[in-house]
Each structure stands twice: as structure tokens, then as C-alpha cells.
Motif scaffolding. Structure first.
Motif, PDB file in Angstrom:
ATOM      1  N   SER A  96       0.827  -1.202   0.000  1.00  0.00           N
ATOM      2  CA  SER A  96       0.000   0.000   0.000  1.00  0.00           C
ATOM      3  C   SER A  96       0.862   1.253   0.000  1.00  0.00           C
ATOM      4  N   GLU A  97       1.881   1.284   0.842  1.00  0.00           N
ATOM      5  CA  GLU A  97       2.733   2.469   0.945  1.00  0.00           C
ATOM      6  C   GLU A  97       3.570   2.666  -0.316  1.00  0.00           C
ATOM      7  N   ARG A  98       4.087   1.549  -0.881  1.00  0.00           N
ATOM      8  CA  ARG A  98       4.959   1.643  -2.052  1.00  0.00           C
ATOM      9  C   ARG A  98       4.204   2.140  -3.289  1.00  0.00           C
ATOM     10  N   THR A  99       2.932   1.824  -3.386  1.00  0.00           N
ATOM     11  CA  THR A  99       2.167   2.192  -4.583  1.00  0.00           C
ATOM     12  C   THR A  99       1.323   3.454  -4.396  1.00  0.00           C
ATOM     13  N   ARG A 100       1.351   4.051  -3.179  1.00  0.00           N
ATOM     14  CA  ARG A 100       0.431   5.155  -2.891  1.00  0.00           C
ATOM     15  C   ARG A 100       0.652   6.359  -3.801  1.00  0.00           C
ATOM     16  N   ALA A 101       1.892   6.804  -3.979  1.00  0.00           N
ATOM     17  CA  ALA A 101       2.154   7.991  -4.805  1.00  0.00           C
ATOM     18  C   ALA A 101       1.689   7.778  -6.243  1.00  0.00           C
TER      19      ALA A 101
END
Length: 570
Positions: free
Chosen positions: A52-57
Motif C-alpha cells: 500500500s505504501e509503495r504504490t500510494r504515490a
């Protein structure tokens, strides 16, 4: 054939276009609600938070790009929604705000033939009989209307004292488009109101209705003309501000004729310097004028983006100010009741004095926090915020270690999300106005420090309110007396808790709620997926029955899981 002619000739086609528009907005919203649930709630729940964090941007950027395409394609209120999102630099990631910045100006113009037809119908005469000349190329094209330069006929120019004017004409058929967009937004607001994480923080239906009221007022040009005159009266004796005059004889609900006050766009640094005006000097004046609207007059321009503000050099060498700020486009205005304005003034004073506790009290007085909210942790977070970042300009903030920002954002965000916030009337417009003000000032001076403008203004407010100093002192004495009377009882309770070992260093409410949150989270995640699949299926089914039926059938699985999780947590 123009859009006006097509709509008149084929009302069935127009109705079909409106239905397709409505469904397209709902499909977009439903899909992105499902995507957000999947990545922000479901994956972290099953231990895949890194994905989730890696793909958020990337996901945020893709969402903004798709919304940008949708808004430009549909126009209408979707442009207004995008403009609002682009101004929320305080809460939205730069991946979204940067992508949507172009929506401030990027709107395709309507052919002049359609504009001519509507204007002549409204004014009751050919344009050649009403104006000496008119330029067919628009000087501005917005989501709800567009503007053309013109010159008044000699008799009208003599009567009004104006020669060069701007004719603002609504986009043909915009009334029906606004109705469709508001219906879709009300539907999406209804969906969001059933999500507890959202409904606990804001009344989405009320927010949509506030947006609806503002939008309907914005397409009433008679209302805009009245707003311009009222704004002009508020600043009639302020040499820093100018407002265009209104030619009422050639204005209707859908056509507005104004004095042509076009000058240097406020963020055009090269043009300002060429005119001998330092952009750095413009920023604090603009901030001060906006403060006057919000905290003194209570009637404020809610859309102060760069396209709506000019810097006009003075032609009088003896003028007190060598230039003026000229405001245009008074369709989106906000009015702050005296009680709310008083709370905002106290909020400003508390912020200027770095008083975390006073700031929270002012926030409560404004009505953003419900009266029962426990604000101890928020006061602590605000005090920490002022101690570490208070007084820094944007350039200084960029020099702070990003990891420190992230750590504070996580801690502060948890505190904020735990509190029951609500939005008083017109508060979204206040947030929008201040967000745009901050953005304009920062573009004029990258080292602009909002505190430099806040502190002298707060000092002025304090001087104005000195008449209440005796009342304030008396209230403080009563508060102190109340604390003194209650102190022995509080100390006795504290000693008792120390003796029996029940005193907790952490927030005691947090420990009691952890188990309940654990059980609720499982049910909420499943319920959200159930609702998202069911809604998505019902929306998609109108165009693709097979896919719609699959989504609706699949919604049974998370429903069963939610029921099972609820039982297992009892």
C-alpha cells in the motif's frame, strides 16, 4: 450545429446525454472508492501494508490524472470539484494537487455563435445594437461561462462613465448540467455518509448541500453583480483594493457586463517587475486584504486564485499606493456570521501567540469540534507543532528533514482522526480561501512567512478588543477560582490512583478502546467491501449486465465474512 441548437432540436438526445453524464460520474466514484478500500484498508489489514505504501504515490497520481481527464471532458461542476481539490495543499498529497492545478484555466471555450445566441436572447436585442464592438475570441473560458471584451456605445459610455467592458456569458445549457452534477454528487455524498470513518468526521450530505447552494448562486449573474457592489462598498475607503463597476442595464441572470479592469495577473512576476512592482511586496498586502475579509468584514472572496486577482499600477503619481489589488469574479463568495467571526479572531490571536491550548479552545468556539470532544492530546500536539515548526516560512520548512515531518504527521494524524470534527456553515469556503491565499503568497515570495502577516494583524485585533479586557480578566479570575476549589479533590483522586497502581502514563481511553476497535475493524472492512461491490455492481449493471451481476454476487462473500467476524469477536 451548436450545442444550443442540438439541445433545442432533440430533447431526447439531451436527456440521454444527461443520463450518460450522471452514470459516468458515479462509475468513476464507485471504482475509486473500491480501489481506495483495497489498498488503504484491506491490504494493511492482512499484513501487506508495504504494498500500500509503495504504490500510494503512483495511485494518487493516476487518480488525479483520470479525474483531470474526466473534469475537462465533462466540464460543469466537475471543474469546480477539481479546483477545490487542487487548492487543498494542506491535506492532499502533491501528486493530486499538482496534477489538478491546470484546471484553474484549462477549459475549452464555447463557439461564439452559441454565446451570441444566448446573449441576444437574454438581452432582447442584437449585440450590434447594444455594443459599439465585441471581440469574438474570449479572454477567459471558465467552467460555467466565458468572457469577451467589448466597448459600450457612446451614449451608454457617457451615462456609465465606462467605455471598455467585459461581457460575461453563461455556457449554453449549464443550468441542466449543474442539476445533473449535483444529483451525482448527492449520490456519492450518500455513499460516503454510510462509511463510519467519514460520517464520524463530517456530515457529507450537508457539505454537498453547501456546495450546491454555492454553485447555484454562482450561475446567477445578478447575484454576482450584487456581490461585486457589496464588496466594493466594504473596501470603498481602502486604497489597496479596486473592484469593477457593473453595467446593470446590460446584465441579466445569464449575462453580466462589467468594467474592463484587466491588468497584471498577480502571479506574473516578470510583468510585475517590468512595471516596477516587487512581487515580494505584493504578498503581505494580499494576505492582509484577505484577513480583512475573513476577520473584519465577514464577507469574503472564496475563489481568490491567480486568475481572479490583478495588480493594477496607479496612473496617479500622488496616489497613496503605487498599485492596487483588483478583484474580479464574485460568483463564489462566503459570509461569516458574527459568532463564527469572533471565534476566528480568537483563533488567529492564539496562533500568533503560539498558544496551543488557546488555539484548541478557539477551534471549539468556531464549531469545528463537537462540545464533548476530549482535546487534551490535541492541545499537546498543537503545542509540539508550535514549538518545532512555528514561525517557519515555506522555504525554511523545505529544509526540515522529511523523516521528521513524517513522524509528526503520523502522530498528529492519529490525534486528529480520533476527534469528532464537524464543519460549520461556509467553513469549506474559508478553508479554500485561506489555502489559495497561502499558495498565491508563496508563489510571489518563496520565503514568505505567513506568521509575518498574522502577528501584526493579531496585534491589531488585540488592540481593537481591549475594551473587553476587564471582562476577560474577570472570567480568568473565575476560572482560576474554580480550579483552586477543585484542586484538593483532584489531588486526592490522583494519590488514590498512585497508591492502587491504576495511574496510566498513556491515554487511558486508548487502552479501553483497543479491543473494541480490533473487533470493529474486521466488521468495517468486510462491510465496506460488501457495500463497494454492491454499489459498483448496481452502477456498472446499467451498461454491462454481466460484469454488474458478477460484482453484485461477489458482494455476498465479504458480507458473510463480516457476520462471521462479528460473532467471533463477541
Amino acid at each position: 450545429m451548436t450545442s444550443v441548437h442540438r439541445e433545442r432540436a432533440d430533447p431526447k438526445a439531451r436527456a440521454g446525454d444527461h443520463r450518460a453524464r450522471y452514470r459516468r460520474i458515479l462509475r468513476f466514484a464507485a471504482w475509486h472508492l473500491v480501489v481506495t478500500w483495497w489498498f488503504e484498508l484491506f491490504l494493511p489489514r492482512i499484513g501487506l501494508v508495504r504494498i500500500s505504501e509503495r504504490t500510494r504515490a503512483k495511485r494518487m497520481r493516476r487518480f488525479a490524472q483520470r479525474f483531470h481527464v474526466l473534469a475537462v471532458s465533462l466540464g460543469g461542476l466537475m471543474i469546480k470539484v477539481g479546483q477545490f481539490l487542487s487548492s487543498r495543499l494542506d491535506v492532499l498529497p502533491p501528486e493530486i494537487t499538482k496534477e489538478l492545478e491546470g484546471l484553474q484555466d484549462e477549459v475549452p471555450p464555447v463557439p461564439f455563435a452559441a454565446i451570441r445566441t444566448l446573449a441576444e436572447t437574454e438581452l432582447g436585442a442584437p449585440l450590434e445594437r447594444l455594443f459599439a464592438s465585441i471581440e469574438e475570441t474570449p479572454i477567459a473560458a471558465a467552467s460555467l461561462g466565458q468572457a469577451h471584451r467589448a466597448k459600450l456605445r457612446p451614449d451608454d459610455a457617457a451615462a456609465t462613465g465606462l467605455e471598455s467592458v467585459v461581457i460575461k456569458v453563461q455556457r449554453p445549457g449549464i443550468d441542466a448540467i449543474v442539476d445533473v452534477d449535483l444529483a451525482a454528487l448527492r449520490k456519492v455524498g450518500g455513499w460516503l455518509s454510510h462509511i463510519r470513518l467519514v460520517s464520524d468526521r463530517a456530515d457529507m450530505r450537508a457539505l454537498v448541500e453547501e456546495f450546491a447552494q454555492t454553485s447555484l448562486e454562482e450561475i446567477d449573474y445578478l447575484n454576482e453583480g450584487a456581490n461585486a457592489e457589496r464588496f466594493g462598498v466594504d473596501f470603498a475607503h481602502d486604497g489597496r483594493v479596486d473592484v469593477p463597476g457593473v453595467v446593470w442595464e446590460q446584465s441579466t441572470r445569464r449575462v453580466l457586463t462589467l468594467e474592463d479592469v484587466t491588468a497584471i495577473k498577480i502571479t506574473d512576476a516578470k510583468a510585475l517587475l517590468a512595471a516596477g512592482i516587487d512581487p515580494v511586496e505584493v504578498a503581505p498586502v494580499f494576505a492582509s486584504v484577505m484577513f480583512d475579509q475573513l476577520f473584519t468584514t465577514g464577507f469574503f472572496h472564496a475563489d481568490p486564485h491567480p486568475g481572479n486577482i490583478f495588480v493594477t499600477p496607479s496612473t496617479d503619481p500622488s496616489a497613496e499606493h503605487p498599485w492596487k489589488l483588483t478583484f474580479i469574479d464574485f460568483g463564489m463568495m462566503g459570509e461569516i456570521p458574527p459568532s463564527t467571526r469572533s471565534g476566528l479572531r480568537k483563533l488567529l490571536i492564539a496562533a500568533a501567540s503560539r498558544d496551543g491550548k488557546g488555539l484548541v479552545a478557539a477551534i471549539r468556539n468556531v464549531g469545528v469540534l463537537v462540545p464533548s470532544a476530549d482535546t487534551v492530546e490535541l492541545e499537546r500536539a498543537m503545542t509540539h507543532l508550535f514549538a518545532r515548526f512555528g514561525g517557519m516560512g515555506f522555504a525554511e520548512l523545505r529544509e526540515v528533514d522529511p523523516r521528521e515531518f513524517r513522524e509528526f504527521a503520523v502522530e498528529f494524524g492519529d490525534v486528529v482522526r480520533s476527534l469528532p470534527f464537524q464543519f460549520p456553515e461556509n467553513f469549506l469556503l474559508i478553508i479554500r480561501a485561506m489555502s489559495l491565499t497561502s499558495g498565491v503568497c508563496s508563489s510571489l515570495d518563496d520565503r514568505f512567512n505567513l506568521w509575518d502577516s498574522v502577528e501584526p494583524y493579531a496585534a491589531q485585533l488585540l488592540r481593537e478588543e481591549r475594551g473587553n479586557i476587564l471582562q476577560d480578566a474577570a472570567q480568568q479570575a473565575l476560572d482560576a477560582a474554580g480550579m483552586a476549589l477543585g484542586l484538593p479533590k483532584r489531588l486526592d483522586g490522583l494519590l488514590t490512583r498512585l497508591e492502587d497502581g491504576s495511574l496510566a502514563v498513556a491515554n487511558p481511553r486508548l487502552e479501553r478502546q483497543l479491543g473494541r476497535l480490533e473487533r470493529t475493524a474486521r466488521r468495517s472492512a468486510s462491510a465496506l467491501l460488501f457495500g463497494a461491490l454492491l454499489i459498483s455492481g448496481s452502477v456498472v449493471r446499467a451498461d454491462d449486465m454481466v460484469l454488474g451481476n458478477v460484482l453484485m454476487i461477489a458482494s455476498v462473500l465479504p458480507l458473510l465474512h463480516g457476520l462471521w467476524a462479528g460473532r467471533s469477536g463477541l
